[in-house]
Design a protein around this motif. Structure first.
Motif, PDB file in Angstrom:
ATOM      1  N   ASP A 203      17.667  29.305  30.962  1.00 51.24           N
ATOM      2  CA  ASP A 203      18.779  28.357  30.841  1.00 51.24           C
ATOM      3  C   ASP A 203      20.041  28.894  31.515  1.00 51.24           C
ATOM      4  N   ALA A 204      20.316  30.184  31.323  1.00 49.17           N
ATOM      5  CA  ALA A 204      21.504  30.788  31.932  1.00 49.17           C
ATOM      6  C   ALA A 204      21.383  30.794  33.456  1.00 49.17           C
ATOM      7  N   ALA A 205      20.204  31.082  33.966  1.00 49.88           N
ATOM      8  CA  ALA A 205      20.005  31.075  35.421  1.00 49.88           C
ATOM      9  C   ALA A 205      20.244  29.673  35.981  1.00 49.88           C
ATOM     10  N   GLN A 206      19.713  28.664  35.306  1.00 51.57           N
ATOM     11  CA  GLN A 206      19.915  27.294  35.767  1.00 51.57           C
ATOM     12  C   GLN A 206      21.394  26.910  35.718  1.00 51.57           C
ATOM     13  N   GLU A 207      22.060  27.280  34.648  1.00 54.06           N
ATOM     14  CA  GLU A 207      23.485  26.974  34.520  1.00 54.06           C
ATOM     15  C   GLU A 207      24.287  27.682  35.609  1.00 54.06           C
ATOM     16  N   ALA A 208      23.942  28.927  35.900  1.00 56.31           N
ATOM     17  CA  ALA A 208      24.646  29.674  36.943  1.00 56.31           C
ATOM     18  C   ALA A 208      24.454  29.022  38.315  1.00 56.31           C
ATOM     19  N   LEU A 209      23.267  28.518  38.577  1.00 58.59           N
ATOM     20  CA  LEU A 209      23.026  27.858  39.862  1.00 58.59           C
ATOM     21  C   LEU A 209      23.771  26.531  39.956  1.00 58.59           C
ATOM     22  N   ILE A 210      23.902  25.850  38.835  1.00 58.81           N
ATOM     23  CA  ILE A 210      24.694  24.611  38.818  1.00 58.81           C
ATOM     24  C   ILE A 210      26.161  24.933  39.110  1.00 58.81           C
ATOM     25  N   ILE A 211      26.672  25.996  38.506  1.00 56.95           N
ATOM     26  CA  ILE A 211      28.053  26.415  38.748  1.00 56.95           C
ATOM     27  C   ILE A 211      28.220  26.819  40.210  1.00 56.95           C
ATOM     28  N   LEU A 212      27.242  27.536  40.753  1.00 56.20           N
ATOM     29  CA  LEU A 212      27.292  27.914  42.163  1.00 56.20           C
ATOM     30  C   LEU A 212      27.378  26.661  43.035  1.00 56.20           C
ATOM     31  N   TYR A 213      26.544  25.686  42.752  1.00 59.38           N
ATOM     32  CA  TYR A 213      26.514  24.445  43.530  1.00 59.38           C
ATOM     33  C   TYR A 213      27.863  23.721  43.462  1.00 59.38           C
ATOM     34  N   ARG A 214      28.409  23.654  42.267  1.00 62.05           N
ATOM     35  CA  ARG A 214      29.654  22.896  42.073  1.00 62.05           C
ATOM     36  C   ARG A 214      30.903  23.630  42.543  1.00 62.05           C
ATOM     37  N   LYS A 215      30.902  24.969  42.442  1.00 64.65           N
ATOM     38  CA  LYS A 215      32.148  25.711  42.648  1.00 64.65           C
ATOM     39  C   LYS A 215      32.095  26.719  43.782  1.00 64.65           C
ATOM     40  N   ILE A 216      31.155  26.578  44.716  1.00 61.11           N
ATOM     41  CA  ILE A 216      31.072  27.548  45.808  1.00 61.11           C
ATOM     42  C   ILE A 216      32.388  27.615  46.580  1.00 61.11           C
ATOM     43  N   GLY A 217      33.108  26.526  46.636  1.00 55.52           N
ATOM     44  CA  GLY A 217      34.382  26.512  47.346  1.00 55.52           C
ATOM     45  C   GLY A 217      35.450  27.384  46.716  1.00 55.52           C
ATOM     46  N   THR A 218      35.293  27.765  45.449  1.00 56.09           N
ATOM     47  CA  THR A 218      36.297  28.590  44.775  1.00 56.09           C
ATOM     48  C   THR A 218      36.053  30.088  44.957  1.00 56.09           C
ATOM     49  N   LEU A 219      34.897  30.452  45.524  1.00 60.86           N
ATOM     50  CA  LEU A 219      34.605  31.871  45.764  1.00 60.86           C
ATOM     51  C   LEU A 219      35.543  32.366  46.854  1.00 60.86           C
ATOM     52  N   ARG A 220      36.365  33.345  46.540  1.00 59.47           N
ATOM     53  CA  ARG A 220      37.400  33.794  47.481  1.00 59.47           C
ATOM     54  C   ARG A 220      36.835  34.696  48.576  1.00 59.47           C
ATOM     55  N   ALA A 221      35.981  35.614  48.226  1.00 58.97           N
ATOM     56  CA  ALA A 221      35.417  36.547  49.213  1.00 58.97           C
ATOM     57  C   ALA A 221      33.951  36.197  49.415  1.00 58.97           C
ATOM     58  N   SER A 222      33.623  35.738  50.609  1.00 57.90           N
ATOM     59  CA  SER A 222      32.254  35.287  50.861  1.00 57.90           C
ATOM     60  C   SER A 222      31.228  36.402  50.700  1.00 57.90           C
ATOM     61  N   GLY A 223      31.642  37.656  50.804  1.00 61.53           N
ATOM     62  CA  GLY A 223      30.722  38.782  50.632  1.00 61.53           C
ATOM     63  C   GLY A 223      30.515  39.176  49.184  1.00 61.53           C
ATOM     64  N   ALA A 224      31.172  38.501  48.243  1.00 66.09           N
ATOM     65  CA  ALA A 224      31.103  38.878  46.830  1.00 66.09           C
ATOM     66  C   ALA A 224      30.209  37.955  46.015  1.00 66.09           C
TER      67      ALA A 224
ATOM     68  N   ARG B 112      28.687  37.865  37.144  1.00 63.90           N
ATOM     69  CA  ARG B 112      29.679  37.537  36.105  1.00 63.90           C
ATOM     70  C   ARG B 112      29.366  36.189  35.456  1.00 63.90           C
ATOM     71  N   ILE B 113      28.974  35.209  36.264  1.00 62.66           N
ATOM     72  CA  ILE B 113      28.642  33.895  35.706  1.00 62.66           C
ATOM     73  C   ILE B 113      27.457  34.006  34.757  1.00 62.66           C
ATOM     74  N   VAL B 114      26.403  34.698  35.186  1.00 58.68           N
ATOM     75  CA  VAL B 114      25.209  34.855  34.348  1.00 58.68           C
ATOM     76  C   VAL B 114      25.548  35.625  33.078  1.00 58.68           C
ATOM     77  N   ARG B 115      26.301  36.703  33.229  1.00 63.73           N
ATOM     78  CA  ARG B 115      26.690  37.501  32.062  1.00 63.73           C
ATOM     79  C   ARG B 115      27.463  36.651  31.061  1.00 63.73           C
TER      80      ARG B 115
END
Length: 180
Positions: free
Chosen positions: A50-71, A78-81
């Motif tokens: 469930d956490a993995a699925q939720e993290a992937l949903i967050i990735l899909y929705r919020k990839i634009g908020t990631l400041r450093a593309s290498g991070a 952090r999202i999974v944790r």
């Protein structure tokens, strides 16, 4: 230990710019690493999925908020944790089913569940820097140099954090023991 490669920085940048094919490739390419994180951090396999699925949903929705593309990997960690900790707080630790009921007494089962819950709580209570080192080194089994590199630490700093984390977990668990 074979390590799964994370999607390239170029793919992350394209996804951040809104390219749908890149977002799709990023989510599917991140799944193995996200799943591995979840299974090492969550209390149960069900919570991990469930956490993995939720993290992937967050990735899909919020990839634009990631400041450093290498991070990407550290962001996803952090999202999974956080998702695993949220599930632990909301639901509490649900014990894994006992494989062989005939060999374990009810008292043994309760004691095992209590101890597993105490260990999970002790690890969750660690400061983030110590928790990351402890999980990567002792739970995921990464070599010390790999842990230090992944977290941007010297080997000495990684060893120091690992020692403090282990000592803290030991003190927490020892402090809660009942002497008979």
């Amino acid at each position: 230990m074979a390590e799964t490669a994370w999607p390239s920085e170029q793919l992350v940048i394209a996804a951040q710019r809104g390219d749908i094919a890149s977002v799709t490739a990023l989510v599917s390419g991140s799944y193995p690493g996200v799943r591995r994180f979840a299974h090492t951090l969550c209390a149960t396999p069900e919570d991990a999925e469930d956490a993995a699925q939720e993290a992937l949903i967050i990735l899909y929705r919020k990839i634009g908020t990631l400041r450093a593309s290498g991070a990407l990997a550290s962001w996803m960690f952090r999202i999974v944790r956080n998702e695993c900790l949220r599930r632990l707080r909301l639901v509490g630790h649900r014990p894994a089913p006992v494989a062989d009921i005939a060999t374990a007494s009810a008292e043994d089962e309760v004691l095992q569940r209590l101890e597993a819950g105490r260990v999970a709580e002790a690890i969750a209570a660690l400061p983030a820097d110590q928790r990351h080192v402890l999980i990567m080194r002792d739970i995921q089994g990464f070599p010390g140099r790999a842990v230090a590199d992944a977290l941007g630490l010297s080997t000495a700093a990684m060893k120091s954090r690992l020692h403090r984390a282990r000592a803290s977990v030991h003190r927490t668990l020892r402090g809660g023991m009942i002497d008979g």
